[in-house]
Design an enzyme around this catalytic site. Structure first.
Site, mmCIF file in Angstrom:
data_model
loop_
_atom_site.group_PDB
_atom_site.id
_atom_site.type_symbol
_atom_site.label_atom_id
_atom_site.label_comp_id
_atom_site.label_asym_id
_atom_site.label_seq_id
_atom_site.Cartn_x
_atom_site.Cartn_y
_atom_site.Cartn_z
ATOM 1 N N GLY A 1 -21.451 -37.303 -29.878
ATOM 2 C CA GLY A 1 -20.570 -37.503 -30.893
ATOM 3 C C GLY A 1 -19.958 -38.805 -31.223
ATOM 4 O O GLY A 1 -18.963 -38.882 -31.961
ATOM 5 N N SER A 2 -20.486 -39.919 -30.706
ATOM 6 C CA SER A 2 -20.140 -41.057 -30.777
ATOM 7 C C SER A 2 -20.217 -41.643 -32.165
ATOM 8 O O SER A 2 -19.112 -42.250 -32.740
ATOM 9 C CB SER A 2 -20.673 -42.416 -29.964
ATOM 10 O OG SER A 2 -22.000 -42.405 -30.142
ATOM 11 N N ASN A 3 -21.106 -41.490 -32.848
ATOM 12 C CA ASN A 3 -21.056 -41.739 -34.358
ATOM 13 C C ASN A 3 -20.191 -40.734 -35.019
ATOM 14 O O ASN A 3 -19.460 -41.353 -36.106
ATOM 15 C CB ASN A 3 -22.539 -41.600 -34.776
ATOM 16 C CG ASN A 3 -23.575 -42.360 -34.572
ATOM 17 O OD1 ASN A 3 -23.444 -43.577 -35.020
ATOM 18 N ND2 ASN A 3 -24.418 -42.367 -33.691
ATOM 19 N N ARG B 1 -35.498 -20.366 -37.728
ATOM 20 C CA ARG B 1 -34.704 -21.252 -38.431
ATOM 21 C C ARG B 1 -33.981 -21.032 -39.808
ATOM 22 O O ARG B 1 -32.864 -21.624 -40.044
ATOM 23 C CB ARG B 1 -35.769 -22.516 -38.756
ATOM 24 C CG ARG B 1 -35.614 -23.846 -38.374
ATOM 25 C CD ARG B 1 -36.959 -24.961 -38.611
ATOM 26 N NE ARG B 1 -37.483 -25.228 -37.382
ATOM 27 C CZ ARG B 1 -37.083 -25.779 -36.461
ATOM 28 N NH1 ARG B 1 -36.045 -26.477 -36.461
ATOM 29 N NH2 ARG B 1 -38.012 -26.065 -35.334
ATOM 30 N N ARG C 1 -31.853 -30.971 -34.636
ATOM 31 C CA ARG C 1 -32.114 -29.628 -35.384
ATOM 32 C C ARG C 1 -33.319 -30.053 -36.749
ATOM 33 O O ARG C 1 -32.814 -30.822 -37.684
ATOM 34 C CB ARG C 1 -31.374 -28.562 -36.007
ATOM 35 C CG ARG C 1 -30.686 -27.950 -34.557
ATOM 36 C CD ARG C 1 -31.693 -27.213 -33.640
ATOM 37 N NE ARG C 1 -32.178 -26.263 -34.216
ATOM 38 C CZ ARG C 1 -33.158 -25.500 -33.468
ATOM 39 N NH1 ARG C 1 -33.589 -26.042 -32.213
ATOM 40 N NH2 ARG C 1 -33.913 -24.611 -34.026
ATOM 41 N N ILE C 2 -34.193 -29.487 -36.777
ATOM 42 C CA ILE C 2 -35.048 -29.733 -37.962
ATOM 43 C C ILE C 2 -34.574 -28.584 -39.052
ATOM 44 O O ILE C 2 -34.417 -27.694 -38.689
ATOM 45 C CB ILE C 2 -36.623 -29.507 -37.838
ATOM 46 C CG1 ILE C 2 -37.065 -30.788 -36.859
ATOM 47 C CG2 ILE C 2 -37.556 -29.673 -39.179
ATOM 48 C CD1 ILE C 2 -38.415 -30.488 -36.173
ATOM 49 N N LEU C 3 -34.308 -29.203 -40.261
ATOM 50 C CA LEU C 3 -33.648 -28.381 -41.339
ATOM 51 C C LEU C 3 -34.518 -27.687 -42.183
ATOM 52 O O LEU C 3 -35.700 -28.625 -42.580
ATOM 53 C CB LEU C 3 -32.648 -29.337 -42.082
ATOM 54 C CG LEU C 3 -31.293 -29.744 -41.060
ATOM 55 C CD1 LEU C 3 -30.684 -30.744 -41.898
ATOM 56 C CD2 LEU C 3 -30.579 -28.610 -40.909
ATOM 57 N N HIS D 1 -30.563 -42.587 -37.888
ATOM 58 C CA HIS D 1 -32.012 -42.384 -37.118
ATOM 59 C C HIS D 1 -32.484 -43.737 -36.209
ATOM 60 O O HIS D 1 -32.300 -44.639 -36.974
ATOM 61 C CB HIS D 1 -33.457 -41.951 -38.056
ATOM 62 C CG HIS D 1 -34.594 -41.752 -36.957
ATOM 63 N ND1 HIS D 1 -34.988 -40.818 -36.385
ATOM 64 C CD2 HIS D 1 -35.659 -42.869 -36.812
ATOM 65 C CE1 HIS D 1 -35.981 -40.852 -35.660
ATOM 66 N NE2 HIS D 1 -36.414 -42.326 -35.993
ATOM 67 N N GLU E 1 -25.183 -48.750 -34.679
ATOM 68 C CA GLU E 1 -24.964 -47.393 -35.355
ATOM 69 C C GLU E 1 -23.546 -47.008 -35.692
ATOM 70 O O GLU E 1 -23.251 -46.749 -36.690
ATOM 71 C CB GLU E 1 -25.502 -46.186 -34.435
ATOM 72 C CG GLU E 1 -26.920 -46.137 -33.965
ATOM 73 C CD GLU E 1 -27.196 -44.897 -33.108
ATOM 74 O OE1 GLU E 1 -26.496 -44.167 -32.761
ATOM 75 O OE2 GLU E 1 -28.482 -45.225 -32.444
HETATM 76 C C1 GRF Z 1 -27.667 -41.614 -31.762
HETATM 77 O O1 GRF Z 1 -28.557 -42.606 -31.063
HETATM 78 C C2 GRF Z 1 -28.578 -41.210 -33.275
HETATM 79 O O2 GRF Z 1 -29.280 -42.197 -33.613
HETATM 80 C C3 GRF Z 1 -29.597 -40.340 -32.532
HETATM 81 O O3 GRF Z 1 -28.807 -39.443 -31.677
HETATM 82 C C4 GRF Z 1 -27.771 -40.269 -31.148
HETATM 83 C C5 GRF Z 1 -26.515 -39.615 -31.518
HETATM 84 O O4 GRF Z 1 -25.488 -40.173 -30.615
HETATM 85 N N1 GRF Z 1 -30.122 -39.440 -33.803
HETATM 86 P P1 GRF Z 1 -23.860 -39.501 -30.940
HETATM 87 O O5 GRF Z 1 -24.112 -38.154 -30.577
HETATM 88 O O6 GRF Z 1 -23.547 -39.943 -32.421
HETATM 89 O O7 GRF Z 1 -23.090 -40.159 -29.723
#
Ligand code: GRF
Length: 221
Positions: free
Chosen positions: A19-21, A72, A98-100, A116, A181
């Site tokens: 969840g860092s993003n 799914r 997950r693939i949606l 991505h 990111e």
């Molecule tokens: C990120 O590297 C993103 O590009 C990939 O999964 C990772 C998620 O990181 N799809 P976080 O959970 O946001 O820390």
């Protein structure tokens, strides 16, 4: 903010892990860099760090555990239901692994973003850092894009281009890409809530101008 909206944009974030993003976007909302509010976080995995981050930030969070659904379609149906309860303007996939289903994608079409870790359309799928290094690429990076029914295939909004250094390991490259990111995802969300980026007939537009295939590019040295 969308011009007609008086309230901050309502954002729901889907996660599967750290969840860092999500946190980077949450902080940009808190500092008012983004005129939006994350009103809910949903994880498909219980016990992940992203849920702890949500609790610490006082953001409502829940789990829809994909292992509890037999298909799914059934899982995505529940997910749609949970998301719709929040009435979001924007749904952000942030490390959601997950693939949606096409139904899910169609439901949130034009307001569904993903990040991505590659310079899409290169290296869709997994192990992108390793694949870029093994191919001898000089550059790698990360892309934020609108989600379409093709996996990792929707139109690009923004990319950060990160050089691959001679002494890079997969881990060191991944770390540098992740730093970017956390830069580009809040930018893309900000643009979205300001109504600057849109998807029309499968193409992405910035201030009504069609974006190149790469999206806007940020070069990191
Ligand atoms: C990120 O590297 C993103 O590009 C990939 O999964 C990772 C998620 O990181 N799809 P976080 O959970 O946001 O820390």
């Amino acid at each position: 903010m969308h011009p007609e909206q008086a309230e901050p944009a309502r954002i729901v974030v889907l996660i599967s892990g750290s969840g860092s993003n999500f946190q980077a976007i949450a902080e940009a909302c808190k500092s008012k860099e983004i005129d939006g509010e994350i009103i809910g976080v949903i994880s498909n995995r219980p016990g992940v760090m992203g849920l702890d981050r949500a609790k610490q930030l006082d953001i409502p969070c829940s789990v829809v555990d994909h292992t509890e659904y037999s298909s799914r379609e059934e899982f995505d149906g529940k997910l749609i239901h949970e998301i719709e309860q929040y009435g979001p303007d924007l749904v952000v996939l942030a490390g959601f692994m997950r693939i949606l289903t096409p139904d899910f994608v169609r439901r949130f079409k034009g307001r569904l973003l993903n990040i991505h870790p590659s310079l899409l359309p290169k290296y869709k799928g997994l192990h992108t850092h390793k694949r870029a290094m093994e191919a001898g690429d000089k550059e790698h990076g990360v892309t934020v894009h609108f989600v379409s029914e093709d996996l990792d295939g929707g139109p690009n909004i923004i990319q950060a281009v990160v050089p691959i250094l001679d002494d890079d390991s997969e881990a060191s490259l991944k770390t540098r890409v992740q730093q970017q990111e956390h830069v580009i995802y809040p930018i893309a969300v900000k643009w979205f809530v300001e109504g600057r980026i849109t998807m029309i007939k499968g193409d992405a537009y910035f201030d009504s101008e069609a974006l190149p295939e790469t999206g806007l590019q940020l070069n990191v040295n």
